[in-house]
Design a protein around this motif. Structure first.
Motif, mmCIF file in Angstrom:
data_model
loop_
_atom_site.group_PDB
_atom_site.id
_atom_site.type_symbol
_atom_site.label_atom_id
_atom_site.label_comp_id
_atom_site.label_asym_id
_atom_site.label_seq_id
_atom_site.Cartn_x
_atom_site.Cartn_y
_atom_site.Cartn_z
ATOM 1 N N GLN A 1 -8.519 2.804 5.462
ATOM 2 C CA GLN A 1 -7.478 1.826 5.131
ATOM 3 C C GLN A 1 -7.239 1.695 3.619
ATOM 4 O O GLN A 1 -6.077 1.703 3.179
ATOM 5 C CB GLN A 1 -7.838 0.467 5.746
ATOM 6 C CG GLN A 1 -6.734 -0.570 5.681
ATOM 7 C CD GLN A 1 -6.739 -1.359 4.394
ATOM 8 O OE1 GLN A 1 -7.817 -1.583 3.813
ATOM 9 N NE2 GLN A 1 -5.566 -1.785 3.930
ATOM 10 N N PRO A 2 -8.263 1.591 2.759
ATOM 11 C CA PRO A 2 -7.975 1.596 1.313
ATOM 12 C C PRO A 2 -7.331 2.879 0.823
ATOM 13 O O PRO A 2 -6.485 2.849 -0.079
ATOM 14 C CB PRO A 2 -9.357 1.378 0.682
ATOM 15 C CG PRO A 2 -10.170 0.736 1.732
ATOM 16 C CD PRO A 2 -9.690 1.323 3.012
ATOM 17 N N LEU A 3 -7.719 4.011 1.411
ATOM 18 C CA LEU A 3 -7.104 5.276 1.007
ATOM 19 C C LEU A 3 -5.620 5.306 1.365
ATOM 20 O O LEU A 3 -4.779 5.701 0.540
ATOM 21 C CB LEU A 3 -7.842 6.439 1.673
ATOM 22 C CG LEU A 3 -7.295 7.843 1.407
ATOM 23 C CD1 LEU A 3 -7.375 8.168 -0.082
ATOM 24 C CD2 LEU A 3 -8.060 8.876 2.227
ATOM 25 N N ASP B 1 -3.752 2.695 1.802
ATOM 26 C CA ASP B 1 -3.086 1.685 0.974
ATOM 27 C C ASP B 1 -2.796 2.221 -0.421
ATOM 28 O O ASP B 1 -1.706 1.972 -0.978
ATOM 29 C CB ASP B 1 -3.978 0.436 0.895
ATOM 30 C CG ASP B 1 -3.295 -0.720 0.203
ATOM 31 O OD1 ASP B 1 -2.361 -1.308 0.787
ATOM 32 O OD2 ASP B 1 -3.684 -1.034 -0.945
ATOM 33 N N ASN B 2 -3.711 2.982 -1.012
ATOM 34 C CA ASN B 2 -3.469 3.576 -2.330
ATOM 35 C C ASN B 2 -2.352 4.611 -2.292
ATOM 36 O O ASN B 2 -1.534 4.693 -3.228
ATOM 37 C CB ASN B 2 -4.756 4.202 -2.861
ATOM 38 C CG ASN B 2 -5.812 3.172 -3.186
ATOM 39 O OD1 ASN B 2 -5.493 2.030 -3.519
ATOM 40 N ND2 ASN B 2 -7.071 3.560 -3.078
ATOM 41 N N ILE B 3 -2.304 5.386 -1.214
ATOM 42 C CA ILE B 3 -1.242 6.388 -1.095
ATOM 43 C C ILE B 3 0.125 5.708 -0.974
ATOM 44 O O ILE B 3 1.102 6.121 -1.619
ATOM 45 C CB ILE B 3 -1.523 7.299 0.112
ATOM 46 C CG1 ILE B 3 -2.788 8.131 -0.129
ATOM 47 C CG2 ILE B 3 -0.332 8.216 0.376
ATOM 48 C CD1 ILE B 3 -3.198 8.975 1.058
ATOM 49 N N HIS C 1 0.960 2.698 -2.041
ATOM 50 C CA HIS C 1 1.304 2.083 -3.319
ATOM 51 C C HIS C 1 1.751 3.125 -4.341
ATOM 52 O O HIS C 1 2.656 2.867 -5.134
ATOM 53 C CB HIS C 1 0.111 1.299 -3.862
ATOM 54 C CG HIS C 1 -0.021 -0.073 -3.264
ATOM 55 N ND1 HIS C 1 -0.442 -0.277 -1.970
ATOM 56 C CD2 HIS C 1 0.235 -1.311 -3.784
ATOM 57 C CE1 HIS C 1 -0.463 -1.582 -1.721
ATOM 58 N NE2 HIS C 1 -0.059 -2.228 -2.797
ATOM 59 N N SER C 2 1.118 4.288 -4.338
ATOM 60 C CA SER C 2 1.521 5.328 -5.296
ATOM 61 C C SER C 2 2.896 5.887 -4.976
ATOM 62 O O SER C 2 3.594 6.371 -5.867
ATOM 63 C CB SER C 2 0.487 6.450 -5.294
ATOM 64 O OG SER C 2 0.419 7.071 -4.018
ATOM 65 N N SER D 1 5.769 3.537 -7.670
ATOM 66 C CA SER D 1 5.731 4.369 -8.872
ATOM 67 C C SER D 1 6.780 3.943 -9.887
ATOM 68 O O SER D 1 6.550 3.975 -11.091
ATOM 69 C CB SER D 1 5.946 5.832 -8.486
ATOM 70 O OG SER D 1 7.191 5.984 -7.814
ATOM 71 N N PRO E 1 0.480 -3.688 2.321
ATOM 72 C CA PRO E 1 -0.850 -3.780 2.952
ATOM 73 C C PRO E 1 -0.786 -3.872 4.466
ATOM 74 O O PRO E 1 -1.679 -3.372 5.158
ATOM 75 C CB PRO E 1 -1.452 -5.046 2.326
ATOM 76 C CG PRO E 1 -0.298 -5.824 1.826
ATOM 77 C CD PRO E 1 0.724 -4.830 1.411
ATOM 78 N N SER F 1 -0.413 -0.365 5.740
ATOM 79 C CA SER F 1 -1.653 0.411 5.679
ATOM 80 C C SER F 1 -2.571 0.081 6.848
ATOM 81 O O SER F 1 -3.222 0.981 7.411
ATOM 82 C CB SER F 1 -2.369 0.131 4.353
ATOM 83 O OG SER F 1 -2.785 -1.218 4.273
#
Length: 487
Positions: free
Chosen positions: A220-222, A224-226, A228-229, A233, A246, A249
């Motif tokens: 889930q954090p991975l 979420d980072n993808i 957001h990126s 951007s 969130p 994600s």
């Protein structure tokens, strides 16, 4: 006239090595003064502090050459897996009890039978010494109060047809009797003492639950980072990211891990008796589901799996974010309550928000569990240790409608028991009393609705929320639901 020689070429910089350097010899030219001897310099080296907890964390000395320590990596992975497995095992009995309560089917038209069924024996009365033969010969058979039970319906093969889930005589031996468990702890004790289950059944699906929790907490954090990126951007200057990111994600992670959640529910719900068991383990369950229920496409995109997964994994984070911000201003804490400025007030609002969220998330979770225990395709019906509906549900709305309209919530169900003599002598009076009691039971609204069935495990969730609030208040923990949200 001669010019003075320059001293610029005669300067020697001090050495940076840990050594005593003697001064250079004096120059031959006496007219030029000799330079002063260089001061002795010292170089101090710092020793990096030992920064490891149980020798599981690497050193922070960046000057050392970086290399992969395989033994350190294996010890770290083993410690993390052991910690996750232990924490999951501690809460697994409560999870098993809650899940069995959620899938249990109790129809409201099921009468509460007597715990014992008695029959009058004609041979004992005929052969009794106290019976007068003349009186028995001239007695009117119509005046006798002896009442015999009506014959039970049978099928074409002569087997008795089961007409009520509360009948002990026709109940399969692998199904836990319904009606006596009103909470999660009652179900835990019933599973532990039931002949077909036992104490080890409280940890059914433990390995699958541990793997699911570990993957969810890392994937889930991975994701979420993808996300957001990708979507932030060009908007990096925003103070707060959009609310849907969130939530998205969590939905994507729940969708990816939905087969594991399906396998976990099936393993917990199936009977522990060897001859009634369908799956021998998580890998066997996944193999049979893929082979018999439509393949990988079905376990992801079947409407009875996809729609509950999206609702369950989407409403939880959405309400977790929205509820504290909606509740905090209405409790007099002010419009700008935040975890860093008012941690206790924010924790209190967050716990109240989680309790209010259960009114929406628990029915969706109950429907999802009931749809998960239903087999599809060519698979045989799952023999569960809890009573389930014989007719499958068609979807989320159909399941909600039938749970509310055809089930009862007045648990535990009281069973009637009468002595043999009293039942034989006052059969008609007992029938009238039972009719009055049945009418009184029907007047209770819990007897006529299944709303309570949608909120099984509510008290356990509220109790956990109160415990988390106390730990947050007195322990200084910033995250309120860290690790306890699965309960």
């Amino acid at each position: 006239m001669t010019s003075n020689p320059s001293l610029r070429d005669l300067y020697n910089p001090p050495s940076s090595a840990w050594a005593f350097i003697p001064p250079p010899p004096p120059m031959q030219n006496a007219s030029v003064p000799a330079p002063a001897p260089a001061a002795t310099s010292y170089q101090w080296t710092t020793r990096p502090a030992h920064n490891s907890i149980f020798d599981l964390s690497p050193s922070l000395d960046l000057s050392e050459p970086s290399s992969l320590d395989v033994s350190l990596l294996l010890r770290s992975l083993f410690a993390s897996a052991l910690l996750q497995y232990t924490s999951t095992a501690l809460v697994m009995p409560l999870e098993v009890g809650k899940l069995l309560l959620q899938i249990q089917w109790i129809p409201k038209d099921a009468p509460a039978p007597s715990s014992q069924i008695y029959e009058e024996e004609e041979e004992e009365e005929t052969l009794s010494d106290s019976t007068n033969e003349d009186e028995s010969y001239f007695a009117d058979p119509a005046a006798s109060h002896t009442k015999y039970p009506a014959p039970k319906p049978v099928d074409d093969q002569g087997y008795v047809i089961r007409t009520s889930v509360l009948e002990d005589g026709t109940r399969p031996e692998y199904i836990i009797p319904v009606g006596s468990m009103n909470g999660t702890w009652d179900m835990v004790k019933r599973v532990a003492t039931f002949r077909g289950e036992g104490w080890l059944s409280l940890w059914k699906g433990l390995l699958t639950s541990c793997i699911h929790d570990v993957l969810f907490s890392n994937v889930q954090p991975l994701v979420d980072n993808i996300i957001h990126s990708i979507f932030l951007s060009s908007a990096a200057g925003l103070y707060r990211p959009p609310l849907l990111l969130p939530v998205a994600s969590h939905v994507i992670t729940g969708f990816l891990l939905s087969p594991l959640d399906l396998v976990r529910t099936r393993l917990v719900a199936q009977s522990a008796m060897q001859r009634y068991r369908t799956y021998t383990g998580p890998f066997d369950a996944l193999r049979q589901i893929i082979a018999q229920e439509g393949g990988i496409r079905s376990i992801y995109f079947h409407p009875q799996v996809l729609i509950p997964t999206i609702l369950d994994n989407g409403l939880r984070p959405l309400l977790h974010i929205l509820m504290p911000t909606l509740i905090a201003p209405r409790l007099g804490f002010g419009p700008h309550v935040a975890p860093d400025t008012s941690p206790i007030a924010w924790a209190f609002a967050q716990v109240l928000g989680s309790m209010a969220s259960l009114l929406i998330t628990l029915p969706i979770e109950t429907v999802r569990r009931r749809l998960q225990v239903q087999t599809r395709g060519t698979a045989k019906a799952l023999r569960t240790c809890a009573e389930t509906r014989p007719v499958p549900y068609n979807g989320v709305v159909d399941a909600l409608w039938h749970i509310v309209t055809e089930e009862r919530s007045d648990l535990p169900i009281k069973r009637r028991s009468k002595p043999r003599k009293q039942q034989a002598e006052h059969a008609e009076e007992n029938d009238s009393n039972d009719l009055i009691a049945e009418k009184q039971d029907e007047s209770r609204w819990l007897r006529n609705t299944g709303i309570g069935q949608l909120y099984r495990g509510m008290r356990m969730r509220v109790g956990v929320s109160v415990i988390v609030l106390l730990l947050t208040t007195f322990g200084g923990q910033q995250e309120v639901d860290g690790g306890w949200a699965e309960l």
